[in-house]
Design a protein around this motif. Structure first.
Motif: not given
Length: 343
Positions: A268, A316-317, A321, A308, A305, A39, A310, A205-206
């Motif tokens: 991560e 999908s975030v 969180p 986003d 979600t 991310p 990247w 978070y994702r």
């Protein structure tokens, strides 16, 4: 009719071109697979490309990867085999000797710790000594000494019902079977997290579903794309205020549904909701979610979600969180339903 042989000089020139193209292809594939989950790359990493660039094929796992230990570490504990009378030529053989005492389905291992002296110069007459030991608490092994001056290499083996930790969330607890023989450095870090009362900053978070690419058992559907979505939940395992040391690359088997793996060198990480043979052997796997707890992961992936991007990849975030805490379990749990075995 026979084919005309190529001119020698032309053949050598053509071979050099083919070799250069092959090397360039390998670099591109590595860059794609190693970074697509990161991310933090944002606009700083132009090598980030679509997973569709990764070719599919046979994804056999490497053999004999899961007999690893940590160098310059001496674990303590009551001996079940005395190293002065029990010697081998390699740490792998010592590890395997411990594993043979942990091959049944009847509970904890008779041996859960092996300690090996493998440096001929430093060990002297003790070279080859293999000490097999038993810990009082496998999740908190007794450490005698560590550092560059320590001549020993040590490793852990978790038997049935052992080495299972919980990632506790508000949606339920993900029980994870750790693989210390495959990823000893990674597991050592997870055991450190167990000693913390909190893990501020640890979270998912994702969240991405299986979409139309994988069935409910995680099998890829023929001719379907490999994402997005990529069938995973992703998070971070780094407690705020505690320095994180990058994880070395350890055993990287094929990712299966339930695999828990680092993204690059961590902190991560992700839990896979599908069998990702297309990723080949690209990620250090340090554990696997027990089969019955995958429903917790499925709950998280269904949370709201937002989209986003990247580095040209749609992701999908989670709108909110999901905090998590790594906890030790009060009692042993069976692991007959674990999704992935380390071997």
């Amino acid at each position: 009719m026979g084919r005309r042989l190529n001119d020698p000089e032309h053949s050598r020139f053509a071979s050099l071109i083919l070799l250069s193209v092959a090397l360039l292809s390998c670099v591109l594939v590595y860059a794609v697979v190693a970074t697509f989950l990161n991310p933090n790359v944002g606009s700083h990493d132009s090598s980030f490309e679509s997973l569709e660039m990764v070719a599919s094929g046979d994804f056999g796992e490497k053999k004999d990867e899961c007999c690893r230990g940590i160098e310059n570490l001496e674990l303590w504990g009551p001996a079940v085999k005395w190293g002065s009378e029990f010697k081998f030529n390699s740490s792998v053989e010592c590890c395997q000797a411990c594993k043979t005492m942990c091959s049944g389905n009847d509970g904890p291992c008779l041996c859960d710790t092996w300690v090996f002296c493998g440096n001929k110069e430093a060990c002297g007459s003790r070279f080859g000594e293999c000490w097999l030991k038993k810990q009082k608490d496998p999740l908190s092994p007794d450490r005698q000494d560590a550092g560059k001056s320590v001549i020993w290499t040590s490793g852990l083996i978790f038997g049935k019902g052992e080495g299972i930790v919980g990632m506790e969330t508000e949606y339920g607890t993900l029980h994870i079977k750790l693989f210390p023989d495959c990823a000893p450095y990674s597991v050592a870090y997870i055991l450190e997290l167990l000693t913390m009362r909190h893990c501020v900053g640890c979270q998912f978070y994702r969240a991405e579903s299986r979409g139309q690419s994988w069935d409910s058992e995680g099998n890829h559907i023929k001719d379907a794309p490999y994402g997005p979505p990529f069938a995973l939940i992703q998070g971070i395992l780094e407690a705020q205020g505690t320095p994180f040391n990058k994880m070395p690359t350890e055993a990287c088997p094929t990712i299966r549904r339930g695999s828990v793996a680092w993204i690059g060198s961590g902190p991560e990480f992700f839990i896979s909701l599908a069998n990702h043979g297309e990723w080949k052997n690209s990620y250090t796997v340090f554990g696997s979610v027990l089969l019955e707890d995958m429903e917790v992961a499925e709950k998280i992936v269904q949370l709201p979600t937002k989209s986003d991007v990247w580095n040209n990849i749609n992701v999908s975030v989670l709108e909110k969180p999901v905090p998590l805490i790594v906890r030790r379990m009060k009692k042993s749990l069976g692991d007959l339903n674990s999704n992935v075995k380390p071997e």
